[in-house]
Design a protein around this motif. Structure first.
Motif, PDB file in Angstrom:
ATOM      1  N   HIS A  95       4.193  11.143   2.194  1.00 29.45           N
ATOM      2  CA  HIS A  95       4.026   9.878   1.484  1.00 29.45           C
ATOM      3  C   HIS A  95       4.391   8.722   2.409  1.00 29.45           C
ATOM      4  O   HIS A  95       5.500   8.654   2.918  1.00 29.45           O
ATOM      5  CB  HIS A  95       4.915   9.848   0.232  1.00 29.45           C
ATOM      6  CG  HIS A  95       4.764   8.611  -0.566  1.00 29.45           C
ATOM      7  ND1 HIS A  95       5.835   7.921  -1.058  1.00 29.45           N
ATOM      8  CD2 HIS A  95       3.665   7.916  -0.951  1.00 29.45           C
ATOM      9  CE1 HIS A  95       5.399   6.859  -1.719  1.00 29.45           C
ATOM     10  NE2 HIS A  95       4.085   6.837  -1.664  1.00 29.45           N
ATOM     11  N   TYR A  96       3.422   7.851   2.619  1.00 30.99           N
ATOM     12  CA  TYR A  96       3.603   6.638   3.422  1.00 30.99           C
ATOM     13  C   TYR A  96       3.579   5.462   2.455  1.00 30.99           C
ATOM     14  O   TYR A  96       2.668   5.361   1.634  1.00 30.99           O
ATOM     15  CB  TYR A  96       2.467   6.493   4.436  1.00 30.99           C
ATOM     16  CG  TYR A  96       2.375   7.635   5.418  1.00 30.99           C
ATOM     17  CD1 TYR A  96       2.944   7.532   6.682  1.00 30.99           C
ATOM     18  CD2 TYR A  96       1.715   8.816   5.086  1.00 30.99           C
ATOM     19  CE1 TYR A  96       2.860   8.587   7.586  1.00 30.99           C
ATOM     20  CE2 TYR A  96       1.630   9.874   5.982  1.00 30.99           C
ATOM     21  CZ  TYR A  96       2.199   9.747   7.227  1.00 30.99           C
ATOM     22  OH  TYR A  96       2.113  10.783   8.121  1.00 30.99           O
ATOM     23  N   TRP A 125       0.832  -1.204   0.000  1.00 28.24           N
ATOM     24  CA  TRP A 125       0.000   0.000   0.000  1.00 28.24           C
ATOM     25  C   TRP A 125       0.859   1.243   0.000  1.00 28.24           C
ATOM     26  O   TRP A 125       2.013   1.227   0.373  1.00 28.24           O
ATOM     27  CB  TRP A 125      -0.962  -0.001   1.190  1.00 28.24           C
ATOM     28  CG  TRP A 125      -0.287  -0.117   2.517  1.00 28.24           C
ATOM     29  CD1 TRP A 125      -0.067  -1.272   3.214  1.00 28.24           C
ATOM     30  CD2 TRP A 125       0.289   0.929   3.298  1.00 28.24           C
ATOM     31  NE1 TRP A 125       0.606  -1.001   4.375  1.00 28.24           N
ATOM     32  CE2 TRP A 125       0.833   0.339   4.457  1.00 28.24           C
ATOM     33  CE3 TRP A 125       0.389   2.296   3.141  1.00 28.24           C
ATOM     34  CZ2 TRP A 125       1.472   1.083   5.448  1.00 28.24           C
ATOM     35  CZ3 TRP A 125       1.035   3.032   4.127  1.00 28.24           C
ATOM     36  CH2 TRP A 125       1.555   2.422   5.268  1.00 28.24           C
ATOM     37  N   SER A 126       0.249   2.328  -0.436  1.00 25.04           N
ATOM     38  CA  SER A 126       0.901   3.623  -0.479  1.00 25.04           C
ATOM     39  C   SER A 126      -0.171   4.676  -0.207  1.00 25.04           C
ATOM     40  O   SER A 126      -1.283   4.569  -0.707  1.00 25.04           O
ATOM     41  CB  SER A 126       1.519   3.831  -1.861  1.00 25.04           C
ATOM     42  OG  SER A 126       2.304   4.982  -1.912  1.00 25.04           O
ATOM     43  N   LEU A 127       0.162   5.671   0.603  1.00 31.39           N
ATOM     44  CA  LEU A 127      -0.795   6.706   0.984  1.00 31.39           C
ATOM     45  C   LEU A 127      -0.136   8.064   0.824  1.00 31.39           C
ATOM     46  O   LEU A 127       0.978   8.283   1.290  1.00 31.39           O
ATOM     47  CB  LEU A 127      -1.232   6.497   2.440  1.00 31.39           C
ATOM     48  CG  LEU A 127      -2.097   7.580   3.073  1.00 31.39           C
ATOM     49  CD1 LEU A 127      -3.475   7.614   2.413  1.00 31.39           C
ATOM     50  CD2 LEU A 127      -2.228   7.328   4.572  1.00 31.39           C
ATOM     51  N   SER A 186       4.436   1.113   2.132  1.00 30.59           N
ATOM     52  CA  SER A 186       4.792  -0.129   2.823  1.00 30.59           C
ATOM     53  C   SER A 186       5.921  -0.891   2.134  1.00 30.59           C
ATOM     54  O   SER A 186       6.324  -1.945   2.601  1.00 30.59           O
ATOM     55  CB  SER A 186       3.568  -1.045   2.944  1.00 30.59           C
ATOM     56  OG  SER A 186       3.202  -1.562   1.677  1.00 30.59           O
ATOM     57  N   CYS A 187       6.443  -0.352   1.049  1.00 33.87           N
ATOM     58  CA  CYS A 187       7.494  -1.056   0.305  1.00 33.87           C
ATOM     59  C   CYS A 187       8.676  -0.128   0.016  1.00 33.87           C
ATOM     60  O   CYS A 187       9.104   0.023  -1.131  1.00 33.87           O
ATOM     61  CB  CYS A 187       6.911  -1.641  -0.970  1.00 33.87           C
ATOM     62  SG  CYS A 187       7.938  -2.919  -1.710  1.00 33.87           S
ATOM     63  N   LYS A 188       9.174   0.518   1.062  1.00 32.60           N
ATOM     64  CA  LYS A 188      10.382   1.355   1.004  1.00 32.60           C
ATOM     65  C   LYS A 188      10.420   2.334  -0.165  1.00 32.60           C
ATOM     66  O   LYS A 188      11.378   2.404  -0.913  1.00 32.60           O
ATOM     67  CB  LYS A 188      11.625   0.472   0.973  1.00 32.60           C
ATOM     68  CG  LYS A 188      11.822  -0.345   2.214  1.00 32.60           C
ATOM     69  CD  LYS A 188      13.103  -1.128   2.161  1.00 32.60           C
ATOM     70  CE  LYS A 188      13.236  -1.977   3.419  1.00 32.60           C
ATOM     71  NZ  LYS A 188      14.424  -2.792   3.408  1.00 32.60           N
ATOM     72  N   GLY A 189       9.344   3.080  -0.336  1.00 26.56           N
ATOM     73  CA  GLY A 189       9.342   4.116  -1.361  1.00 26.56           C
ATOM     74  C   GLY A 189       9.158   3.627  -2.781  1.00 26.56           C
ATOM     75  O   GLY A 189       9.478   4.343  -3.726  1.00 26.56           O
ATOM     76  N   ALA A 190       8.622   2.428  -2.953  1.00 34.28           N
ATOM     77  CA  ALA A 190       8.451   1.877  -4.298  1.00 34.28           C
ATOM     78  C   ALA A 190       7.583   2.774  -5.182  1.00 34.28           C
ATOM     79  O   ALA A 190       7.736   2.788  -6.397  1.00 34.28           O
ATOM     80  CB  ALA A 190       7.846   0.475  -4.229  1.00 34.28           C
ATOM     81  N   ASN A 191       6.687   3.536  -4.570  1.00 30.20           N
ATOM     82  CA  ASN A 191       5.806   4.408  -5.344  1.00 30.20           C
ATOM     83  C   ASN A 191       6.195   5.878  -5.243  1.00 30.20           C
ATOM     84  O   ASN A 191       5.384   6.758  -5.532  1.00 30.20           O
ATOM     85  CB  ASN A 191       4.353   4.241  -4.881  1.00 30.20           C
ATOM     86  CG  ASN A 191       3.754   2.940  -5.354  1.00 30.20           C
ATOM     87  OD1 ASN A 191       4.095   2.459  -6.418  1.00 30.20           O
ATOM     88  ND2 ASN A 191       2.879   2.374  -4.550  1.00 30.20           N
ATOM     89  N   ALA A 192       7.405   6.172  -4.856  1.00 32.51           N
ATOM     90  CA  ALA A 192       7.832   7.563  -4.668  1.00 32.51           C
ATOM     91  C   ALA A 192       7.702   8.386  -5.953  1.00 32.51           C
ATOM     92  O   ALA A 192       7.236   9.526  -5.917  1.00 32.51           O
ATOM     93  CB  ALA A 192       9.270   7.617  -4.149  1.00 32.51           C
ATOM     94  N   THR A 193       8.069   7.829  -7.077  1.00 28.90           N
ATOM     95  CA  THR A 193       7.971   8.537  -8.352  1.00 28.90           C
ATOM     96  C   THR A 193       6.521   8.866  -8.666  1.00 28.90           C
ATOM     97  O   THR A 193       6.196   9.982  -9.082  1.00 28.90           O
ATOM     98  CB  THR A 193       8.588   7.705  -9.492  1.00 28.90           C
ATOM     99  OG1 THR A 193       9.946   7.440  -9.169  1.00 28.90           O
ATOM    100  CG2 THR A 193       8.500   8.420 -10.822  1.00 28.90           C
ATOM    101  N   HIS A 194       5.633   7.892  -8.430  1.00 30.49           N
ATOM    102  CA  HIS A 194       4.209   8.098  -8.694  1.00 30.49           C
ATOM    103  C   HIS A 194       3.615   9.098  -7.710  1.00 30.49           C
ATOM    104  O   HIS A 194       2.790   9.934  -8.087  1.00 30.49           O
ATOM    105  CB  HIS A 194       3.458   6.772  -8.623  1.00 30.49           C
ATOM    106  CG  HIS A 194       3.986   5.766  -9.592  1.00 30.49           C
ATOM    107  ND1 HIS A 194       3.872   5.901 -10.952  1.00 30.49           N
ATOM    108  CD2 HIS A 194       4.661   4.608  -9.383  1.00 30.49           C
ATOM    109  CE1 HIS A 194       4.443   4.874 -11.548  1.00 30.49           C
ATOM    110  NE2 HIS A 194       4.927   4.080 -10.622  1.00 30.49           N
ATOM    111  N   ALA A 195       4.035   9.030  -6.448  1.00 32.45           N
ATOM    112  CA  ALA A 195       3.550   9.977  -5.438  1.00 32.45           C
ATOM    113  C   ALA A 195       3.935  11.399  -5.815  1.00 32.45           C
ATOM    114  O   ALA A 195       3.129  12.327  -5.695  1.00 32.45           O
ATOM    115  CB  ALA A 195       4.104   9.619  -4.063  1.00 32.45           C
TER     116      ALA A 195
END
Length: 82
Positions: free
Chosen positions: A26-27, A9-11, A29-38
């Motif tokens: 940005h929270y 998940w990502s929030l 659960s997978c060490k920033g895997a969605n940082a680019t998308h966030a």
């Protein structure tokens, strides 16, 4: 397009500044895997949420959150007051 299953998940939370600058948190659960998308979503949303700022000074802050261990789902619950 292929979509993977799982419990990751990502929030993304927008906080208006009460005496401090507004920011996105940005929270993930997978060490920033969605940082680019966030970052991309935050860039689009800031124009709607705070048009006076225009995004020039709005920060995106990576926050600590429970991390997913491969093959398991985090067993946490949370509540945020906005």
């Amino acid at each position: 397009m292929s979509v993977a299953g799982g419990g990751h998940w990502s929030l993304l939370v927008y906080r208006r500044g009460d005496g401090s600058p507004a920011r996105f948190e940005h929270y993930d659960s997978c060490k920033g895997a969605n940082a680019t998308h966030a970052r991309a979503v935050a860039k689009c949303l800031v124009a709607l949420l705070d048009p006076d700022v225009g995004g020039a000074t709005t920060q995106l802050v990576a926050m600590q959150s429970p991390q997913q261990v491969c093959g398991t789902t985090p067993r946490t619950a949370g509540c945020m007051s906005l």
